[in-house]
Design an enzyme around this catalytic site. Structure first.
Site, PDB file in Angstrom:
ATOM      1  N   CYS A   9      -6.736   1.182 -13.741  1.00 21.68           N
ATOM      2  CA  CYS A   9      -5.817   0.828 -14.833  1.00 21.68           C
ATOM      3  C   CYS A   9      -6.181   1.469 -16.172  1.00 21.68           C
ATOM      4  O   CYS A   9      -5.443   2.312 -16.659  1.00 21.68           O
ATOM      5  CB  CYS A   9      -5.784  -0.691 -15.001  1.00 21.68           C
ATOM      6  SG  CYS A   9      -5.050  -1.513 -13.591  1.00 21.68           S
TER       7      CYS A   9
HETATM    8  N1  LIG Z   1      -6.132  -3.169  -8.992  1.00 25.73           N
HETATM    9  C1  LIG Z   1      -5.935  -3.716 -10.161  1.00 25.73           C
HETATM   10  O1  LIG Z   1      -6.825  -4.333 -10.733  1.00 25.73           O
HETATM   11  C2  LIG Z   1      -4.590  -3.627 -10.864  1.00 25.73           C
HETATM   12  C3  LIG Z   1      -4.372  -4.445 -11.983  1.00 25.73           C
HETATM   13  C4  LIG Z   1      -3.147  -4.399 -12.619  1.00 25.73           C
HETATM   14  C5  LIG Z   1      -2.173  -3.500 -12.178  1.00 25.73           C
HETATM   15  N2  LIG Z   1      -2.401  -2.692 -11.100  1.00 25.73           N
HETATM   16  C6  LIG Z   1      -1.327  -1.801 -10.675  1.00 25.73           C
HETATM   17  O2  LIG Z   1      -0.760  -2.301  -9.464  1.00 25.73           O
HETATM   18  C7  LIG Z   1      -0.351  -1.222  -8.622  1.00 25.73           C
HETATM   19  C8  LIG Z   1      -1.042  -1.342  -7.268  1.00 25.73           C
HETATM   20  O3  LIG Z   1      -2.437  -1.241  -7.467  1.00 25.73           O
HETATM   21  P1  LIG Z   1      -3.490  -1.684  -6.366  1.00 25.73           P
HETATM   22  O4  LIG Z   1      -4.813  -1.706  -7.046  1.00 25.73           O
HETATM   23  O5  LIG Z   1      -3.028  -2.887  -5.647  1.00 25.73           O
HETATM   24  O6  LIG Z   1      -3.416  -0.427  -5.365  1.00 25.73           O
HETATM   25  P2  LIG Z   1      -4.004  -0.341  -3.871  1.00 25.73           P
HETATM   26  O7  LIG Z   1      -4.248   1.090  -3.617  1.00 25.73           O
HETATM   27  O8  LIG Z   1      -5.117  -1.327  -3.702  1.00 25.73           O
HETATM   28  O9  LIG Z   1      -2.796  -0.846  -2.968  1.00 25.73           O
HETATM   29  C9  LIG Z   1      -1.610  -0.165  -2.832  1.00 25.73           C
HETATM   30  C10 LIG Z   1      -1.136  -0.328  -1.399  1.00 25.73           C
HETATM   31  O10 LIG Z   1       0.135   0.309  -1.271  1.00 25.73           O
HETATM   32  C11 LIG Z   1       0.209   0.914   0.001  1.00 25.73           C
HETATM   33  N3  LIG Z   1       1.259   1.915  -0.053  1.00 25.73           N
HETATM   34  C12 LIG Z   1       1.252   3.138  -0.632  1.00 25.73           C
HETATM   35  N4  LIG Z   1       2.446   3.716  -0.539  1.00 25.73           N
HETATM   36  C13 LIG Z   1       3.251   2.858   0.122  1.00 25.73           C
HETATM   37  C14 LIG Z   1       4.602   2.889   0.527  1.00 25.73           C
HETATM   38  N5  LIG Z   1       5.400   3.925   0.253  1.00 25.73           N
HETATM   39  N6  LIG Z   1       5.089   1.841   1.214  1.00 25.73           N
HETATM   40  C15 LIG Z   1       4.305   0.771   1.509  1.00 25.73           C
HETATM   41  N7  LIG Z   1       3.013   0.683   1.122  1.00 25.73           N
HETATM   42  C16 LIG Z   1       2.502   1.708   0.437  1.00 25.73           C
HETATM   43  C17 LIG Z   1      -1.184   1.440   0.236  1.00 25.73           C
HETATM   44  O11 LIG Z   1      -1.439   1.634   1.623  1.00 25.73           O
HETATM   45  C18 LIG Z   1      -2.046   0.316  -0.368  1.00 25.73           C
HETATM   46  O12 LIG Z   1      -2.392  -0.649   0.605  1.00 25.73           O
HETATM   47  C19 LIG Z   1      -0.701   0.056  -9.376  1.00 25.73           C
HETATM   48  O13 LIG Z   1       0.418   0.472 -10.110  1.00 25.73           O
HETATM   49  C20 LIG Z   1      -1.781  -0.392 -10.344  1.00 25.73           C
HETATM   50  O14 LIG Z   1      -1.831   0.407 -11.496  1.00 25.73           O
HETATM   51  C21 LIG Z   1      -3.602  -2.754 -10.421  1.00 25.73           C
END
Ligand SMILES: NC(=O)c1ccc[n+]([C@@H]2O[C@H](COP(=O)([O-])OP(=O)(O)OC[C@H]3O[C@@H](n4cnc5c(N)ncnc54)[C@H](O)[C@@H]3O)[C@@H](O)[C@H]2O)c1
Length: 441
Positions: A281
């Site tokens: 992030c």
């Molecule tokens: N991790 C954090 O602390 C956090 C905090 C706030 C916001 N975010 C935001 O949330 C979003 C997700 O982050 P995250 O950390 O959960 O990511 P992550 O990589 O842990 O999870 C994303 C998931 O999406 C899946 N994926 C990818 N493309 C796909 C598709 N086309 N269809 C279905 N599944 C698909 C992946 O296999 C993965 O399991 C990002 O935009 C991130 O910036 C993350």
């Protein structure tokens, strides 16, 4: 899309389903954000389907195994056992769902431009099975305008009208992995819809499972909220990192300065220096904003400057390690340097964008022999090479220098100082310990 029949009022039907918790909930992207969110809706009594491209994640969910630290394994297993949560890679389940939260990654390209490909791929699949009466909420962090400029056109095919036939919102995800006090359920949830009905239904939906929901007037406001929060952190960390470099040059203990400044009961909020930014992030999100504002002819100068300063911190740490070794008559080249902690922050297992990876890369480039230990991270890849975690105990005496890059709370820091020959502490983990062996940031 097949021929569709329009319910009398989609808003009324969906409201009823949400209120009675019979709405079938879908979460696309079951990672650090999606899995905890799906779990909260299942706990609230909804039937939840996770959709993820990763067959490993799908299998683990269906076996009842949580792979996200903040999702309690026992509770998760019982929710899966009660058939409240299941997962699939097959998007056709969307035909049976009422709501979709999109939680897919939003990385930056090498050029620091937003990579929208995950959102686009997910929406393409959603659009194939999209039907009247659905609520779609984008949660992935992104630039202001994405929901209406990218998602809305992809879902408006077949003449479906937003606010009438379906409902579309943006709600920023604010989860803080490893934070025992604030988790998905009690972090206030901001939500903004394309139309007032979208906002109303989005608010109603979240309030079934989460403690506090904050409606805002548009998707753009909701998108910008997340970018303000993360840009605020990134810039303040940049400021305090610059302070740390200044204090180092002047022989002042920056940690003591911050603690004393934090005694001011108003107008000051402490931020702490460190080895550089990490995670999915803070190092990334502000560049979504600067990319968008550049298109409007505005340079986001604070963001670029803080990005530069924070990006220099791994170099600063390596300079400190080199200077500390040289003071003890040792060159960095050939010295054994042990990195203690590689996760991007305390008590988590996530190494995405971790400054530890940059520090290890720079040390190897300068000829050091590098090992690492981390109770949460069994292995890492640096420059395409896999490194396995070593046992800390064995490394303490044999290393020329131990570098605390992540201050995990389970580490016995007093013992580290007793046994190590030299410790460079980038996190003030050794607060209160006085020793000639300790070099602080
Ligand atoms: N991790 C954090 O602390 C956090 C905090 C706030 C916001 N975010 C935001 O949330 C979003 C997700 O982050 P995250 O950390 O959960 O990511 P992550 O990589 O842990 O999870 C994303 C998931 O999406 C899946 N994926 C990818 N493309 C796909 C598709 N086309 N269809 C279905 N599944 C698909 C992946 O296999 C993965 O399991 C990002 O935009 C991130 O910036 C993350």
């Amino acid at each position: 899309m097949a021929t569709v029949t329009y319910p009398a009022t989609c808003a009324g039907t969906l409201t009823e389903k949400i209120n009675s918790r019979s709405a079938r909930v879908g979460v696309v992207g079951m990672g650090y954000v999606g899995l905890p969110l799906a779990t909260e809706f299942a706990r609230a009594g909804f039937s939840v389907t996770g959709i993820d491209l990763s067959p490993e994640k799908v299998d683990r969910i269906n076996q009842g195994a949580s792979y996200v630290q903040d999702v309690d394994s026992k509770e998760f297993r019982s929710l899966v056992g009660e058939r409240k949560i299941s997962a699939t890679s097959d998007f056709s389940v969307i035909a049976e769902l009422d709501t979709i939260n999109i939680c897919v990654p939003t990385p930056l390209r090498k050029t620091k431009d937003p990579d929208m490909s995950y959102i686009q791929a997910a929406c393409q699949e959603i659009a194939r099975y999209f039907h009247p009466g659905m609520l779609v909420i984008l949660e992935s962090t992104t630039y202001p305008g994405t929901t209406e400029e990218v998602v809305l056109p992809m879902l408006s095919g077949n003449g479906l009208k937003v606010g009438k036939d379906f409902f579309l919102c943006f709600s920023p995800e604010r989860v803080d992995p490893g934070n025992p006090r604030y988790q998905t359920r009690n972090i206030p949830k901001v939500v903004g819809g394309v139309t007032p009905d979208c906002t109303r239904i989005g608010t109603l939906f979240y309030s079934q499972a989460l403690e506090t929901v904050i409606p805002v007037s548009s998707t753009q406001v909701a998108e910008m909220v997340k970018l303000l929060e993360n840009t605020f952190r990134m810039i303040n960390i940049g400021l305090v990192n610059e302070m740390a470099v200044m204090c180092d040059r002047m022989g002042i203990n920056v940690w003591e300065v911050i603690d004393a400044a934090a005694s001011k009961p108003f107008g000051f909020m402490p931020f702490y220096p460190g080895p550089g930014l990490g995670g999915h992030c803070i190092p990334i999100d502000p560049f979504y904003l600067s990319w968008k504002t550049r298109q409007a002819g505005i340079e986001a100068r604070f963001i670029e400057l803080a990005g530069y300063i924070n990006g220099q911190m791994p170099h600063f740490v390596v300079e400190k390690i080199q200077a500390a070794l040289n003071d003890r008559g040792k060159p960095l080249k050939g010295s054994k340097v042990h990195i203690l902690g590689v996760a991007y922050k305390r008590d988590i297992d996530d190494v995405r964008e971790s400054p530890a990876l940059d520090i290890i890369h720079l040390l190897i480039e300068r000829g050091a022999e590098v090992s690492y230990s981390d109770p949460h991270v069994p292995s890492i890849r640096v420059d395409g090479v896999e490194l396995a975690a070593r046992k800390l105990n064995g490394e303490l005496r044999t290393s020329d220098c131990v570098v605390i890059v992540t201050d995990h709370s389970s580490i016995p820091y007093e013992r580290v100082v007793q046994k190590a020959q030299l410790v460079v502490d980038t996190r003030n983990a050794l607060r209160g310990i006085v020793s000639d062996k300790v070099i602080r940031l």
